[in-house]
Design a protein around this motif. Structure first.
Motif, PDB file in Angstrom:
ATOM      1  N   LYS A   1     -12.227 -20.763  -6.831  1.00 49.01           N
ATOM      2  CA  LYS A   1     -11.651 -20.376  -8.112  1.00 49.01           C
ATOM      3  C   LYS A   1     -11.638 -18.858  -8.230  1.00 49.01           C
ATOM      4  O   LYS A   1     -12.434 -18.163  -7.610  1.00 49.01           O
ATOM      5  N   GLY A   2     -10.732 -18.344  -9.023  1.00 49.53           N
ATOM      6  CA  GLY A   2     -10.697 -16.921  -9.341  1.00 49.53           C
ATOM      7  C   GLY A   2     -10.239 -16.049  -8.193  1.00 49.53           C
ATOM      8  O   GLY A   2      -9.479 -16.467  -7.325  1.00 49.53           O
ATOM      9  N   PHE A   3     -10.744 -14.817  -8.215  1.00 56.53           N
ATOM     10  CA  PHE A   3     -10.306 -13.787  -7.273  1.00 56.53           C
ATOM     11  C   PHE A   3     -10.740 -14.083  -5.842  1.00 56.53           C
ATOM     12  O   PHE A   3     -10.063 -13.704  -4.895  1.00 56.53           O
ATOM     13  N   ARG A   4     -11.870 -14.777  -5.665  1.00 58.08           N
ATOM     14  CA  ARG A   4     -12.355 -15.087  -4.311  1.00 58.08           C
ATOM     15  C   ARG A   4     -11.385 -15.968  -3.543  1.00 58.08           C
ATOM     16  O   ARG A   4     -11.377 -15.983  -2.322  1.00 58.08           O
ATOM     17  N   ARG A   5     -10.540 -16.671  -4.265  1.00 65.28           N
ATOM     18  CA  ARG A   5      -9.563 -17.553  -3.635  1.00 65.28           C
ATOM     19  C   ARG A   5      -8.584 -16.761  -2.763  1.00 65.28           C
ATOM     20  O   ARG A   5      -8.080 -17.264  -1.771  1.00 65.28           O
ATOM     21  N   TYR A   6      -8.348 -15.510  -3.135  1.00 62.07           N
ATOM     22  CA  TYR A   6      -7.359 -14.699  -2.433  1.00 62.07           C
ATOM     23  C   TYR A   6      -7.995 -13.640  -1.537  1.00 62.07           C
ATOM     24  O   TYR A   6      -7.392 -12.623  -1.259  1.00 62.07           O
ATOM     25  N   LYS A   7      -9.215 -13.879  -1.050  1.00 64.60           N
ATOM     26  CA  LYS A   7      -9.921 -12.898  -0.236  1.00 64.60           C
ATOM     27  C   LYS A   7      -9.127 -12.554   1.039  1.00 64.60           C
ATOM     28  O   LYS A   7      -8.994 -11.387   1.374  1.00 64.60           O
ATOM     29  N   GLU A   8      -8.607 -13.547   1.730  1.00 67.18           N
ATOM     30  CA  GLU A   8      -7.841 -13.276   2.958  1.00 67.18           C
ATOM     31  C   GLU A   8      -6.595 -12.438   2.650  1.00 67.18           C
ATOM     32  O   GLU A   8      -6.263 -11.506   3.382  1.00 67.18           O
ATOM     33  N   LEU A   9      -5.947 -12.747   1.542  1.00 68.06           N
ATOM     34  CA  LEU A   9      -4.751 -11.991   1.147  1.00 68.06           C
ATOM     35  C   LEU A   9      -5.101 -10.542   0.831  1.00 68.06           C
ATOM     36  O   LEU A   9      -4.427  -9.621   1.292  1.00 68.06           O
ATOM     37  N   THR A  10      -6.175 -10.309   0.080  1.00 61.34           N
ATOM     38  CA  THR A  10      -6.553  -8.937  -0.271  1.00 61.34           C
ATOM     39  C   THR A  10      -7.035  -8.175   0.956  1.00 61.34           C
ATOM     40  O   THR A  10      -6.727  -6.986   1.097  1.00 61.34           O
ATOM     41  N   ASP A  11      -7.760  -8.831   1.848  1.00 66.41           N
ATOM     42  CA  ASP A  11      -8.208  -8.168   3.076  1.00 66.41           C
ATOM     43  C   ASP A  11      -7.015  -7.763   3.945  1.00 66.41           C
ATOM     44  O   ASP A  11      -6.967  -6.651   4.470  1.00 66.41           O
ATOM     45  N   SER A  12      -6.047  -8.660   4.092  1.00 69.00           N
ATOM     46  CA  SER A  12      -4.856  -8.352   4.890  1.00 69.00           C
ATOM     47  C   SER A  12      -4.049  -7.224   4.260  1.00 69.00           C
ATOM     48  O   SER A  12      -3.547  -6.344   4.962  1.00 69.00           O
ATOM     49  N   THR A  13      -3.935  -7.239   2.934  1.00 65.78           N
ATOM     50  CA  THR A  13      -3.201  -6.185   2.237  1.00 65.78           C
ATOM     51  C   THR A  13      -3.880  -4.839   2.436  1.00 65.78           C
ATOM     52  O   THR A  13      -3.217  -3.822   2.674  1.00 65.78           O
ATOM     53  N   LEU A  14      -5.199  -4.816   2.379  1.00 70.56           N
ATOM     54  CA  LEU A  14      -5.953  -3.588   2.587  1.00 70.56           C
ATOM     55  C   LEU A  14      -5.743  -3.049   4.005  1.00 70.56           C
ATOM     56  O   LEU A  14      -5.546  -1.846   4.198  1.00 70.56           O
ATOM     57  N   VAL A  15      -5.746  -3.926   4.982  1.00 70.89           N
ATOM     58  CA  VAL A  15      -5.514  -3.513   6.375  1.00 70.89           C
ATOM     59  C   VAL A  15      -4.121  -2.903   6.519  1.00 70.89           C
ATOM     60  O   VAL A  15      -3.950  -1.859   7.173  1.00 70.89           O
ATOM     61  N   VAL A  16      -3.119  -3.515   5.895  1.00 72.04           N
ATOM     62  CA  VAL A  16      -1.748  -3.004   5.987  1.00 72.04           C
ATOM     63  C   VAL A  16      -1.644  -1.637   5.320  1.00 72.04           C
ATOM     64  O   VAL A  16      -1.020  -0.712   5.854  1.00 72.04           O
ATOM     65  N   ILE A  17      -2.265  -1.470   4.150  1.00 71.54           N
ATOM     66  CA  ILE A  17      -2.216  -0.182   3.437  1.00 71.54           C
ATOM     67  C   ILE A  17      -2.872   0.919   4.268  1.00 71.54           C
ATOM     68  O   ILE A  17      -2.325   2.019   4.411  1.00 71.54           O
ATOM     69  N   ILE A  18      -4.045   0.629   4.842  1.00 70.38           N
ATOM     70  CA  ILE A  18      -4.736   1.625   5.666  1.00 70.38           C
ATOM     71  C   ILE A  18      -3.903   1.963   6.902  1.00 70.38           C
ATOM     72  O   ILE A  18      -3.770   3.132   7.274  1.00 70.38           O
ATOM     73  N   ALA A  19      -3.308   0.951   7.532  1.00 71.37           N
ATOM     74  CA  ALA A  19      -2.472   1.202   8.718  1.00 71.37           C
ATOM     75  C   ALA A  19      -1.273   2.072   8.363  1.00 71.37           C
ATOM     76  O   ALA A  19      -0.920   2.981   9.122  1.00 71.37           O
ATOM     77  N   MET A  20      -0.652   1.824   7.213  1.00 73.53           N
ATOM     78  CA  MET A  20       0.507   2.627   6.807  1.00 73.53           C
ATOM     79  C   MET A  20       0.098   4.064   6.491  1.00 73.53           C
ATOM     80  O   MET A  20       0.833   5.004   6.815  1.00 73.53           O
ATOM     81  N   LEU A  21      -1.067   4.258   5.895  1.00 76.48           N
ATOM     82  CA  LEU A  21      -1.554   5.619   5.626  1.00 76.48           C
ATOM     83  C   LEU A  21      -1.824   6.369   6.931  1.00 76.48           C
ATOM     84  O   LEU A  21      -1.464   7.544   7.067  1.00 76.48           O
ATOM     85  N   LEU A  22      -2.461   5.686   7.877  1.00 77.31           N
ATOM     86  CA  LEU A  22      -2.732   6.321   9.166  1.00 77.31           C
ATOM     87  C   LEU A  22      -1.440   6.631   9.909  1.00 77.31           C
ATOM     88  O   LEU A  22      -1.288   7.720  10.483  1.00 77.31           O
TER      89      LEU A  22
END
Length: 72
Positions: free
Chosen positions: A28-49
């Motif tokens: 339930k809640g935000f923990r349900r989307y942990k994989e999505l948020t982790d993947s989004t964070l990886v993409v954002i960091i990769a684009m910044l680099l």
């Protein structure tokens, strides 16, 4: 027409139930989307680099070209 539309959405529901979702349906809640948020964070960091690398490379090339084409 209405029967075809109802049949279509019924089939869509059946197919979506067969799908494998990237989260546990019991979560339930935000923990349900942990994989999505982790993947989004990886993409954002990769684009910044990548953006930093391209900017640095562009700056270096611009400086080298400016150095060789400078008119005195």
């Amino acid at each position: 027409m209405l029967t075809k539309t109802k049949n279509f959405f019924g089939e869509v529901k059946v197919e979506l139930q067969k799908a494998s979702w990237p989260w546990d349906p019991k979560e339930k809640g935000f923990r349900r989307y942990k994989e999505l948020t982790d993947s989004t964070l990886v993409v954002i960091i990769a684009m910044l680099l990548l953006g930093g690398y391209v900017s640095l490379f562009d700056f270096i090339l611009m400086t080298v070209v400016h150095h060789f084409t400078r008119l005195h």
